[in-house]
Design a protein around this motif. Sequence first.
Motif, PDB file in Angstrom:
ATOM      1  N   ARG A 198      48.311  -4.094 -46.907  1.00 38.55           N
ATOM      2  CA  ARG A 198      47.957  -3.207 -48.035  1.00 38.55           C
ATOM      3  C   ARG A 198      47.519  -1.836 -47.529  1.00 38.55           C
ATOM      4  O   ARG A 198      47.880  -0.811 -48.111  1.00 38.55           O
ATOM      5  N   LYS A 199      46.738  -1.812 -46.454  1.00 39.12           N
ATOM      6  CA  LYS A 199      46.287  -0.539 -45.895  1.00 39.12           C
ATOM      7  C   LYS A 199      47.465   0.274 -45.383  1.00 39.12           C
ATOM      8  O   LYS A 199      47.526   1.495 -45.580  1.00 39.12           O
ATOM      9  N   TYR A 200      48.411  -0.398 -44.732  1.00 29.84           N
ATOM     10  CA  TYR A 200      49.604   0.293 -44.232  1.00 29.84           C
ATOM     11  C   TYR A 200      50.407   0.878 -45.397  1.00 29.84           C
ATOM     12  O   TYR A 200      50.836   2.035 -45.351  1.00 29.84           O
ATOM     13  N   GLN A 201      50.595   0.092 -46.436  1.00 31.23           N
ATOM     14  CA  GLN A 201      51.364   0.566 -47.581  1.00 31.23           C
ATOM     15  C   GLN A 201      50.686   1.747 -48.252  1.00 31.23           C
ATOM     16  O   GLN A 201      51.353   2.700 -48.683  1.00 31.23           O
ATOM     17  N   HIS A 202      49.358   1.694 -48.354  1.00 38.31           N
ATOM     18  CA  HIS A 202      48.621   2.813 -48.950  1.00 38.31           C
ATOM     19  C   HIS A 202      48.779   4.076 -48.104  1.00 38.31           C
ATOM     20  O   HIS A 202      49.015   5.177 -48.633  1.00 38.31           O
ATOM     21  N   SER A 203      48.646   3.929 -46.785  1.00 33.35           N
ATOM     22  CA  SER A 203      48.792   5.087 -45.901  1.00 33.35           C
ATOM     23  C   SER A 203      50.203   5.646 -45.951  1.00 33.35           C
ATOM     24  O   SER A 203      50.397   6.869 -45.904  1.00 33.35           O
ATOM     25  N   ARG A 204      51.178   4.753 -46.074  1.00 38.09           N
ATOM     26  CA  ARG A 204      52.565   5.206 -46.056  1.00 38.09           C
ATOM     27  C   ARG A 204      52.909   6.054 -47.277  1.00 38.09           C
ATOM     28  O   ARG A 204      53.816   6.882 -47.222  1.00 38.09           O
ATOM     29  N   GLN A 205      52.179   5.860 -48.374  1.00 39.00           N
ATOM     30  CA  GLN A 205      52.417   6.670 -49.562  1.00 39.00           C
ATOM     31  C   GLN A 205      52.126   8.147 -49.315  1.00 39.00           C
ATOM     32  O   GLN A 205      52.611   9.008 -50.039  1.00 39.00           O
ATOM     33  N   ALA A 206      51.327   8.418 -48.281  1.00 41.48           N
ATOM     34  CA  ALA A 206      50.979   9.805 -47.970  1.00 41.48           C
ATOM     35  C   ALA A 206      52.041  10.503 -47.128  1.00 41.48           C
ATOM     36  O   ALA A 206      51.978  11.727 -46.958  1.00 41.48           O
ATOM     37  N   LEU A 207      53.005   9.776 -46.589  1.00 44.29           N
ATOM     38  CA  LEU A 207      53.956  10.370 -45.659  1.00 44.29           C
ATOM     39  C   LEU A 207      54.753  11.535 -46.249  1.00 44.29           C
ATOM     40  O   LEU A 207      54.872  12.584 -45.598  1.00 44.29           O
ATOM     41  N   PRO A 208      55.315  11.429 -47.458  1.00 42.12           N
ATOM     42  CA  PRO A 208      56.049  12.592 -48.009  1.00 42.12           C
ATOM     43  C   PRO A 208      55.167  13.836 -48.127  1.00 42.12           C
ATOM     44  O   PRO A 208      55.610  14.950 -47.816  1.00 42.12           O
ATOM     45  N   ARG A 209      53.919  13.643 -48.555  1.00 40.98           N
ATOM     46  CA  ARG A 209      53.011  14.788 -48.693  1.00 40.98           C
ATOM     47  C   ARG A 209      52.728  15.416 -47.334  1.00 40.98           C
ATOM     48  O   ARG A 209      52.737  16.649 -47.183  1.00 40.98           O
ATOM     49  N   LEU A 210      52.490  14.595 -46.323  1.00 41.81           N
ATOM     50  CA  LEU A 210      52.191  15.113 -44.994  1.00 41.81           C
ATOM     51  C   LEU A 210      53.400  15.807 -44.381  1.00 41.81           C
ATOM     52  O   LEU A 210      53.249  16.826 -43.691  1.00 41.81           O
ATOM     53  N   MET A 211      54.581  15.287 -44.614  1.00 44.55           N
ATOM     54  CA  MET A 211      55.794  15.938 -44.106  1.00 44.55           C
ATOM     55  C   MET A 211      55.953  17.323 -44.718  1.00 44.55           C
ATOM     56  O   MET A 211      56.345  18.279 -44.034  1.00 44.55           O
ATOM     57  N   ARG A 212      55.624  17.462 -45.991  1.00 41.73           N
ATOM     58  CA  ARG A 212      55.711  18.780 -46.623  1.00 41.73           C
ATOM     59  C   ARG A 212      54.650  19.731 -46.070  1.00 41.73           C
ATOM     60  O   ARG A 212      54.905  20.922 -45.892  1.00 41.73           O
ATOM     61  N   LEU A 213      53.456  19.209 -45.777  1.00 49.50           N
ATOM     62  CA  LEU A 213      52.405  20.049 -45.191  1.00 49.50           C
ATOM     63  C   LEU A 213      52.844  20.629 -43.850  1.00 49.50           C
ATOM     64  O   LEU A 213      52.467  21.748 -43.494  1.00 49.50           O
ATOM     65  N   LEU A 214      53.656  19.871 -43.126  1.00 50.53           N
ATOM     66  CA  LEU A 214      54.116  20.294 -41.804  1.00 50.53           C
ATOM     67  C   LEU A 214      55.449  21.038 -41.875  1.00 50.53           C
ATOM     68  O   LEU A 214      56.111  21.229 -40.858  1.00 50.53           O
ATOM     69  N   ARG A 215      55.837  21.438 -43.076  1.00 56.05           N
ATOM     70  CA  ARG A 215      57.067  22.224 -43.304  1.00 56.05           C
ATOM     71  C   ARG A 215      58.324  21.487 -42.834  1.00 56.05           C
ATOM     72  O   ARG A 215      59.279  22.088 -42.361  1.00 56.05           O
ATOM     73  N   LEU A 216      58.301  20.142 -43.001  1.00 57.38           N
ATOM     74  CA  LEU A 216      59.430  19.336 -42.545  1.00 57.38           C
ATOM     75  C   LEU A 216      60.311  18.872 -43.692  1.00 57.38           C
ATOM     76  O   LEU A 216      61.215  18.055 -43.485  1.00 57.38           O
ATOM     77  N   GLY A 217      60.036  19.337 -44.897  1.00 52.24           N
ATOM     78  CA  GLY A 217      60.893  19.037 -46.026  1.00 52.24           C
ATOM     79  C   GLY A 217      60.707  17.630 -46.573  1.00 52.24           C
ATOM     80  O   GLY A 217      59.667  16.993 -46.382  1.00 52.24           O
ATOM     81  N   ASP A 218      61.743  17.145 -47.229  1.00 51.70           N
ATOM     82  CA  ASP A 218      61.674  15.852 -47.904  1.00 51.70           C
ATOM     83  C   ASP A 218      62.300  14.715 -47.111  1.00 51.70           C
ATOM     84  O   ASP A 218      62.447  13.608 -47.622  1.00 51.70           O
ATOM     85  N   ARG A 219      62.673  14.970 -45.883  1.00 55.33           N
ATOM     86  CA  ARG A 219      63.282  13.893 -45.084  1.00 55.33           C
ATOM     87  C   ARG A 219      62.235  12.860 -44.706  1.00 55.33           C
ATOM     88  O   ARG A 219      61.034  13.133 -44.678  1.00 55.33           O
ATOM     89  N   ALA A 220      62.718  11.667 -44.406  1.00 54.60           N
ATOM     90  CA  ALA A 220      61.821  10.612 -43.946  1.00 54.60           C
ATOM     91  C   ALA A 220      61.420  10.884 -42.500  1.00 54.60           C
ATOM     92  O   ALA A 220      62.233  11.372 -41.709  1.00 54.60           O
ATOM     93  N   PRO A 221      60.186  10.606 -42.124  1.00 56.82           N
ATOM     94  CA  PRO A 221      59.782  10.830 -40.727  1.00 56.82           C
ATOM     95  C   PRO A 221      60.448   9.839 -39.790  1.00 56.82           C
ATOM     96  O   PRO A 221      60.732   8.699 -40.163  1.00 56.82           O
ATOM     97  N   ALA A 222      60.700  10.286 -38.581  1.00 58.27           N
ATOM     98  CA  ALA A 222      61.169   9.376 -37.543  1.00 58.27           C
ATOM     99  C   ALA A 222      60.033   8.418 -37.186  1.00 58.27           C
ATOM    100  O   ALA A 222      58.866   8.714 -37.444  1.00 58.27           O
ATOM    101  N   PRO A 223      60.352   7.255 -36.614  1.00 54.50           N
ATOM    102  CA  PRO A 223      59.285   6.297 -36.269  1.00 54.50           C
ATOM    103  C   PRO A 223      58.159   6.896 -35.439  1.00 54.50           C
ATOM    104  O   PRO A 223      56.986   6.608 -35.680  1.00 54.50           O
ATOM    105  N   SER A 224      58.493   7.739 -34.465  1.00 49.31           N
ATOM    106  CA  SER A 224      57.438   8.342 -33.640  1.00 49.31           C
ATOM    107  C   SER A 224      56.604   9.314 -34.463  1.00 49.31           C
ATOM    108  O   SER A 224      55.374   9.408 -34.277  1.00 49.31           O
ATOM    109  N   GLU A 225      57.240  10.049 -35.372  1.00 46.61           N
ATOM    110  CA  GLU A 225      56.500  10.956 -36.252  1.00 46.61           C
ATOM    111  C   GLU A 225      55.611  10.169 -37.208  1.00 46.61           C
ATOM    112  O   GLU A 225      54.462  10.541 -37.469  1.00 46.61           O
ATOM    113  N   GLU A 226      56.146   9.074 -37.729  1.00 50.20           N
ATOM    114  CA  GLU A 226      55.381   8.238 -38.660  1.00 50.20           C
ATOM    115  C   GLU A 226      54.113   7.711 -38.003  1.00 50.20           C
ATOM    116  O   GLU A 226      53.049   7.633 -38.641  1.00 50.20           O
ATOM    117  N   LYS A 227      54.200   7.378 -36.730  1.00 51.24           N
ATOM    118  CA  LYS A 227      53.031   6.859 -36.017  1.00 51.24           C
ATOM    119  C   LYS A 227      51.904   7.885 -36.008  1.00 51.24           C
ATOM    120  O   LYS A 227      50.742   7.552 -36.267  1.00 51.24           O
TER     121      LYS A 227
END
Length: 250
Positions: free
Chosen positions: A128-157
């Motif tokens: 549940r904690k992982y799923q909750h954190s993962r919901q933040a990934l699109p927002r964080l990618m936009r903060l880093l000017r990386l657009g709407d693409r999915a993060p690579a596994p190393s980026e996700e970590k």
Amino acid sequence: MALPDGEAPASQGAQTPATPPADRQAEYTRADMARALEGAEFAGLTGAVEEKLGKKLTTPDVAILLGLYDQLGLPADVIFLLVGFCAERTALRYGEGRRPTMRQIEKEGYTWARLGLMTQEGAAAYIRKYQHSRQALPRLMRLLRLGDRAPAPSEEKYLLAWESMGFADEVIERAYDKTMLKCKELKWPYMNKILCSWHEKGLHTMEAVSAGDRPGRPAVQRRDEGQSAREDMARMEKYLEQLRREKEGQ
């Protein structure tokens, strides 16, 4: 349940090879695995995993599963949650129909064992904690000017780690700006070093970062300034003493 004889192809979903765990895996003979499959619990687990992954487990696959069950001591219900977790994560990263390899499941299993996830309740809370954190990934990618693409596994970590630290969005943007000024591009390890430093200092808001991340003046400079103030005070006292004596002499 009979032990599989042939070597089936690797998992359909493997796009990158998994790194084997650093821990030494126990070696199981075919006789060991055959005896384990005579037990109702392990045989049932093996069948459930095959159904979950949509494939027949090979002999090496069964050896990995037995290692999780026997060597690491993960309960059968926890292993089934582990397999489901890995399957869902792989599908999210690579698309529906993709499946994790048993090596990838084994690697995550060692992580669960190190975290002490030995009960269904503990494993479910972790998921549940992982799923909750993962919901933040699109927002964080936009903060880093990386657009709407999915993060690579190393980026996700990195992103999941930063999210778990509890930083405000503007703090992450501040770390991004500092990284860009220094490196002229997004260097994940450099930005991670900044954020880990702030996390260790308990700086998670812009107010805290602004107050706690100012560079201090060198100790020598502070000492020189203190000495100068004392010398000024001594001169002032000497001057006042001179005035007092002149007044007494009148």
